[in-house]
Scaffold this motif. Structure first.
Motif, PDB file in Angstrom:
ATOM      1  N   HIS A  92      -2.235  13.901  -3.974  1.00  0.00           N
ATOM      2  CA  HIS A  92      -1.105  14.217  -3.279  1.00  0.00           C
ATOM      3  C   HIS A  92      -0.940  13.637  -1.891  1.00  0.00           C
ATOM      4  O   HIS A  92      -0.267  13.980  -1.076  1.00  0.00           O
ATOM      5  N   THR A  93      -1.975  12.603  -1.544  1.00  0.00           N
ATOM      6  CA  THR A  93      -1.934  11.942  -0.467  1.00  0.00           C
ATOM      7  C   THR A  93      -0.914  10.787  -0.287  1.00  0.00           C
ATOM      8  O   THR A  93      -1.454   9.762  -1.221  1.00  0.00           O
ATOM      9  N   THR A  94      -0.147  10.682   0.569  1.00  0.00           N
ATOM     10  CA  THR A  94       0.612   9.669   0.885  1.00  0.00           C
ATOM     11  C   THR A  94       0.810   9.367   2.549  1.00  0.00           C
ATOM     12  O   THR A  94       0.371  10.424   3.206  1.00  0.00           O
ATOM     13  N   PHE A  95       1.878   8.391   2.953  1.00  0.00           N
ATOM     14  CA  PHE A  95       1.752   8.441   4.274  1.00  0.00           C
ATOM     15  C   PHE A  95       2.674   9.412   4.866  1.00  0.00           C
ATOM     16  O   PHE A  95       2.775   9.648   5.984  1.00  0.00           O
ATOM     17  N   TRP A  96       3.432  10.113   3.879  1.00  0.00           N
ATOM     18  CA  TRP A  96       4.508  10.982   4.496  1.00  0.00           C
ATOM     19  C   TRP A  96       4.082  12.532   4.335  1.00  0.00           C
ATOM     20  O   TRP A  96       4.674  13.477   4.822  1.00  0.00           O
ATOM     21  N   LYS A  97       3.167  12.682   3.565  1.00  0.00           N
ATOM     22  CA  LYS A  97       2.767  14.166   3.559  1.00  0.00           C
ATOM     23  C   LYS A  97       1.149  14.045   2.895  1.00  0.00           C
ATOM     24  O   LYS A  97       0.550  13.052   2.518  1.00  0.00           O
TER      25      LYS A  97
ATOM     26  N   PHE B 282       0.911  -1.112   0.001  1.00  0.00           N
ATOM     27  CA  PHE B 282      -0.041   0.008   0.185  1.00  0.00           C
ATOM     28  C   PHE B 282       0.924   1.306   0.060  1.00  0.00           C
ATOM     29  O   PHE B 282       0.482   2.370  -0.568  1.00  0.00           O
ATOM     30  N   ALA B 283       1.933   1.154   0.590  1.00  0.00           N
ATOM     31  CA  ALA B 283       2.942   2.497   0.746  1.00  0.00           C
ATOM     32  C   ALA B 283       3.497   2.742  -0.510  1.00  0.00           C
ATOM     33  O   ALA B 283       3.641   3.626  -1.228  1.00  0.00           O
ATOM     34  N   VAL B 284       3.792   1.475  -1.129  1.00  0.00           N
ATOM     35  CA  VAL B 284       4.478   1.619  -2.537  1.00  0.00           C
ATOM     36  C   VAL B 284       3.463   2.081  -3.599  1.00  0.00           C
ATOM     37  O   VAL B 284       3.749   3.071  -4.413  1.00  0.00           O
ATOM     38  N   ILE B 285       2.456   1.617  -3.647  1.00  0.00           N
ATOM     39  CA  ILE B 285       1.161   2.055  -4.628  1.00  0.00           C
ATOM     40  C   ILE B 285       0.889   3.485  -4.432  1.00  0.00           C
ATOM     41  O   ILE B 285       0.953   4.274  -5.482  1.00  0.00           O
TER      42      ILE B 285
END
Length: 153
Positions: free
Chosen positions: A147-152, A129-132
Motif C-alpha cells: 500500500h506504499t506509494t508517494f501519496w499514501k 518510479f512513481a508510475v511503477i
C-alpha cells in the motif's frame, strides 16, 4: 530504441535542459564528425535508468519488504536515492567523455549540458518510479509495502 530514448530525454522536442550539440553526442555522433556511428549513449543511459529504478523498486517492495520501511517517508528516501543515482550516471558519462576529448571537436558541449542531461535523466527516473509504485499490479506481491506509494502510506 534510440529514437524512443532520444525523444524522451529531449522532452519530445522541447529540450530545455541541454544543447542540441549534447543531443548529437548522445545520439552517437562519432569523433570524426561524419555520422551517427559512435556510442549511442541515449540508449545505454536509458536502459541503465530503467534497470536502476527497477532494482531499487525491487529492493524496497520485494527484498526488504519490512513493516519498518512501508511509510510514505521511506518511499521518498528510495525515490531520492534513485534520482541521485540516475543523475550521477547521466552526468558522469558525458562529463568523462568531455574531459577525455572523446567527442567531435565541432560540437560545443559544456558542463551545464552534462548537468541538464543529468537532471533530465533524474526526472524521468522519478516519473518511472512513481508510475511503477502507483500501479497496484506490481505492488500486490509485496507483503508489507503493497500500500506504499508517494501519496499514501
Amino acid at each position: 530504441m534510440e529514437e524512443f530514448f532520444a525523444s524522451l530525454y529531449e522532452w519530445f522536442g522541447l529540450n530545455p535542459l541541454y544543447s542540441t550539440d549534447m543531443g548529437d553526442q548522445l545520439r552517437g555522433w562519432d569523433i570524426t564528425c561524419t555520422d551517427y556511428i559512435g556510442t549511442p549513449w541515449y540508449v545505454i543511459i536509458g536502459w541503465i535508468m530503467i534497470a536502476t529504478t527497477a532494482f531499487f523498486y525491487t529492493l524496497q517492495y520485494h527484498i526488504i519488504d519490512s513493516s519498518r520501511w512501508k511509510n510514505k517517508t521511506h518511499w521518498w528516501i528510495f525515490a531520492l536515492i534513485i534520482v541521485l543515482a540516475n543523475f550521477l550516471v547521466a552526468f558522469l558519462i558525458p562529463y568523462n567523455s568531455i574531459q577525455a576529448g572523446d567527442y567531435c571537436n565541432q560540437l560545443n558541449i559544456t558542463i551545464s549540458d552534462c548537468v541538464g542531461f543529468g537532471l533530465s535523466n533524474a526526472v524521468w527516473s522519478f516519473i518511472l518510479f512513481a508510475v511503477i509504485t502507483t500501479i497496484p499490479v506490481f505492488r500486490r506481491f509485496s507483503n508489507n509495502c503493497r500500500h506504499t506509494t508517494f501519496w499514501k502510506p
